[in-house]
Design a protein around this motif. Structure first.
Motif, PDB file in Angstrom:
ATOM      1  N   MET A  97     -26.273 -80.991 -16.726  1.00  0.00           N
ATOM      2  CA  MET A  97     -25.534 -80.189 -15.781  1.00  0.00           C
ATOM      3  C   MET A  97     -23.998 -80.737 -15.670  1.00  0.00           C
ATOM      4  SD  MET A  97     -28.324 -80.396 -12.801  1.00  0.00           S
ATOM      5  CE  MET A  97     -27.196 -79.465 -11.441  1.00  0.00           C
ATOM      6  N   LEU A  98     -23.655 -81.885 -15.811  1.00  0.00           N
ATOM      7  CA  LEU A  98     -22.318 -82.151 -15.712  1.00  0.00           C
ATOM      8  C   LEU A  98     -21.408 -81.598 -16.852  1.00  0.00           C
ATOM      9  CD1 LEU A  98     -22.825 -85.867 -14.352  1.00  0.00           C
ATOM     10  CD2 LEU A  98     -21.980 -83.831 -13.150  1.00  0.00           C
ATOM     11  N   ASP A  99     -22.062 -81.748 -17.838  1.00  0.00           N
ATOM     12  CA  ASP A  99     -21.542 -81.441 -19.297  1.00  0.00           C
ATOM     13  C   ASP A  99     -21.204 -79.987 -19.586  1.00  0.00           C
ATOM     14  OD1 ASP A  99     -21.007 -84.242 -19.923  1.00  0.00           O
ATOM     15  OD2 ASP A  99     -22.578 -84.526 -21.060  1.00  0.00           O
ATOM     16  N   HIS A 100     -22.554 -79.365 -19.027  1.00  0.00           N
ATOM     17  CA  HIS A 100     -22.617 -77.878 -19.412  1.00  0.00           C
ATOM     18  C   HIS A 100     -22.796 -76.826 -18.371  1.00  0.00           C
ATOM     19  CE1 HIS A 100     -23.142 -79.500 -23.836  1.00  0.00           C
ATOM     20  NE2 HIS A 100     -24.024 -80.356 -23.183  1.00  0.00           N
ATOM     21  N   LEU A 101     -23.113 -77.287 -17.301  1.00  0.00           N
ATOM     22  CA  LEU A 101     -23.303 -76.101 -16.135  1.00  0.00           C
ATOM     23  C   LEU A 101     -22.016 -75.677 -15.849  1.00  0.00           C
ATOM     24  CD1 LEU A 101     -25.054 -74.204 -14.588  1.00  0.00           C
ATOM     25  CD2 LEU A 101     -25.781 -76.100 -13.222  1.00  0.00           C
ATOM     26  N   LYS A 102     -21.564 -74.430 -16.166  1.00  0.00           N
ATOM     27  CA  LYS A 102     -20.363 -73.908 -15.781  1.00  0.00           C
ATOM     28  C   LYS A 102     -20.346 -72.772 -14.812  1.00  0.00           C
ATOM     29  CE  LYS A 102     -18.537 -77.018 -18.532  1.00  0.00           C
ATOM     30  NZ  LYS A 102     -17.950 -78.204 -17.940  1.00  0.00           N
ATOM     31  N   PRO A 103     -19.638 -72.234 -14.118  1.00  0.00           N
ATOM     32  CA  PRO A 103     -19.403 -71.220 -13.024  1.00  0.00           C
ATOM     33  C   PRO A 103     -19.735 -69.948 -13.808  1.00  0.00           C
ATOM     34  CG  PRO A 103     -17.572 -72.240 -12.650  1.00  0.00           C
ATOM     35  CD  PRO A 103     -18.317 -73.164 -13.884  1.00  0.00           C
ATOM     36  N   GLY A 104     -20.564 -69.014 -13.436  1.00  0.00           N
ATOM     37  CA  GLY A 104     -20.997 -67.813 -14.215  1.00  0.00           C
ATOM     38  C   GLY A 104     -22.342 -67.965 -14.697  1.00  0.00           C
ATOM     39  N   MET A 105     -22.795 -69.162 -14.775  1.00  0.00           N
ATOM     40  CA  MET A 105     -24.043 -69.440 -15.425  1.00  0.00           C
ATOM     41  C   MET A 105     -25.157 -69.485 -14.480  1.00  0.00           C
ATOM     42  SD  MET A 105     -23.370 -72.763 -18.059  1.00  0.00           S
ATOM     43  CE  MET A 105     -24.958 -72.736 -18.707  1.00  0.00           C
TER      44      MET A 105
END
Length: 359
Positions: A97-105
């Motif tokens: 989550m910290l490395d890959h979860l971004k706004p819009g996902m």
């Protein structure tokens, strides 16, 4: 970032697990800590009890990973739902989550669920004790009281390694400045370089508890944090003569054996006795022993039953039992009403003889 504005000419709808959550912002809180803010793409509002949790299906490499997180926002602010996560050594889901979860996902979520909430234990006085990311349900409950305008008397104690790692410090200090009933105390193990610390320092203990909260015997206690921390808090309260019927804790780690709730305990699984599980929807039958859980049996058969904690807390693996008997020992992840309706938790249910489930 696009915020969905409620249309007052249409009926209000509430989010359910059939709709994915859309990440709209990521807010750094402390080292390896961030708050993820979600909305329902349809604009549906969120309804839950402060202190409850959701289980996220995280698309990590190698297949989905299910992780359970307490909601850090308050249902008094229903347009968004937030969770605040802290990566530990070896974290997989939180690290992703910290490395890959971004706004819009968008990600799939299940819940809300759980009974760790002051709503289920009304009192005029509370004592909230937390460490690390265990602060999240306390913040949700405190924000609800703050927004209600009729707060209870709350002693809020949070422990962190150092001042810079205190999560939600500014938000809590703001509420305490407007909310005289909120008494806020922080305890740190060590100070930050170049910044003086004038609060409590050291390992939280019985003496510190009695000094900070002289009227602890009059309060309903909620505790959340690492298992070792909660164990020390329980020992301190017991030593001080506290009525442990008024003590409540939230944990996504295995509980002590005496703390679990047995179901259908008139039978004892025998690892030398074979059993059989029929997964009706998948049209699969798998043999196992009475000491195997339904979850491990499903995985041995190549089936994927969603699961989070794997020891009966989060309720993610709840399935319907069609026939047969199981021995289930859970940690509060299923209600008595669900059990009466025939549901069980796959992660902590062991088949006795032949069992058929809807999976």
């Amino acid at each position: 970032m696009t915020l969905h504005q409620p249309n007052i000419s249409t009926p209000v709808t509430f989010w359910d697990a059939s709709e994915p959550l859309e990440c709209i912002s990521v807010i750094p809180e402390a080292p390896n800590v961030a708050t993820f803010c979600f909305q329902a793409p349809s604009g549906a509002l969120f309804s839950y009890v402060p202190g409850q949790f959701v289980t996220l299906e995280l698309p990590v490499p190698g297949g989905p990973l299910y992780r359970t997180y307490t909601i850090s926002s308050s249902p008094s602010r229903p347009i968004t739902l937030t969770i605040t996560v802290k990566a530990q050594d070896g974290s997989m889901g939180t690290r992703w989550m910290l490395d890959h979860l971004k706004p819009g996902m968008r990600i799939t979520a299940m819940g809300p669920a759980g009974r760790f909430s002051n709503h289920f234990h009304p009192s005029e006085k509370y004592l909230f004790i937390s460490a690390g990311s265990g602060i999240t349900p306390m913040v949700s409950m405190t924000t609800w009281m703050f927004d209600s305008g009729r707060p209870a008397d709350v002693m809020f104690i949070n422990c962190a390694r150092r001042p810079s790692e205190i999560i939600f410090r500014q938000r809590l200090e703001h509420m305490a400045s407007r909310f005289p009933e909120l008494d806020l105390k922080f305890v740190v193990k060590e100070t930050d370089p170049f910044r003086p610390w004038t609060g409590y320092q050291g390992r939280f203990n019985q003496l510190m508890l009695s000094q900070i909260t002289p009227d602890y015997l009059e309060r309903e206690v909620f505790c959340c944090g690492p298992e070792s921390f909660m164990h020390s808090v329980r020992e301190a309260l017991v030593g001080l003569g506290f009525d442990m019927e008024r003590y409540h804790q939230e944990s996504f780690q295995p509980a002590e054996e005496d703390d679990v709730a047995p179901m259908e305990d008139d039978v004892i699984p025998d690892e030398t006795v074979s059993a059989e599980v029929v997964f009706a929807h998948s049209d699969v039958t798998q043999t196992c022993t009475e000491n195997d859980t339904l979850l491990t049996t499903a995985r041995a058969a190549g089936l994927n039953i969603p699961s989070g904690c794997t020891f009966g807390v989060c309720g993610t693996c709840k399935i319907k039992k069609v026939s047969g008997q199981v021995h289930m020992v859970h940690n509060g992840g299923i209600t008595d009403e669900d059990v009466e309706d025939g549901y069980i938790l796959a992660c902590c249910s062991k088949p006795i003889g032949r069992v058929e489930v809807e999976a």
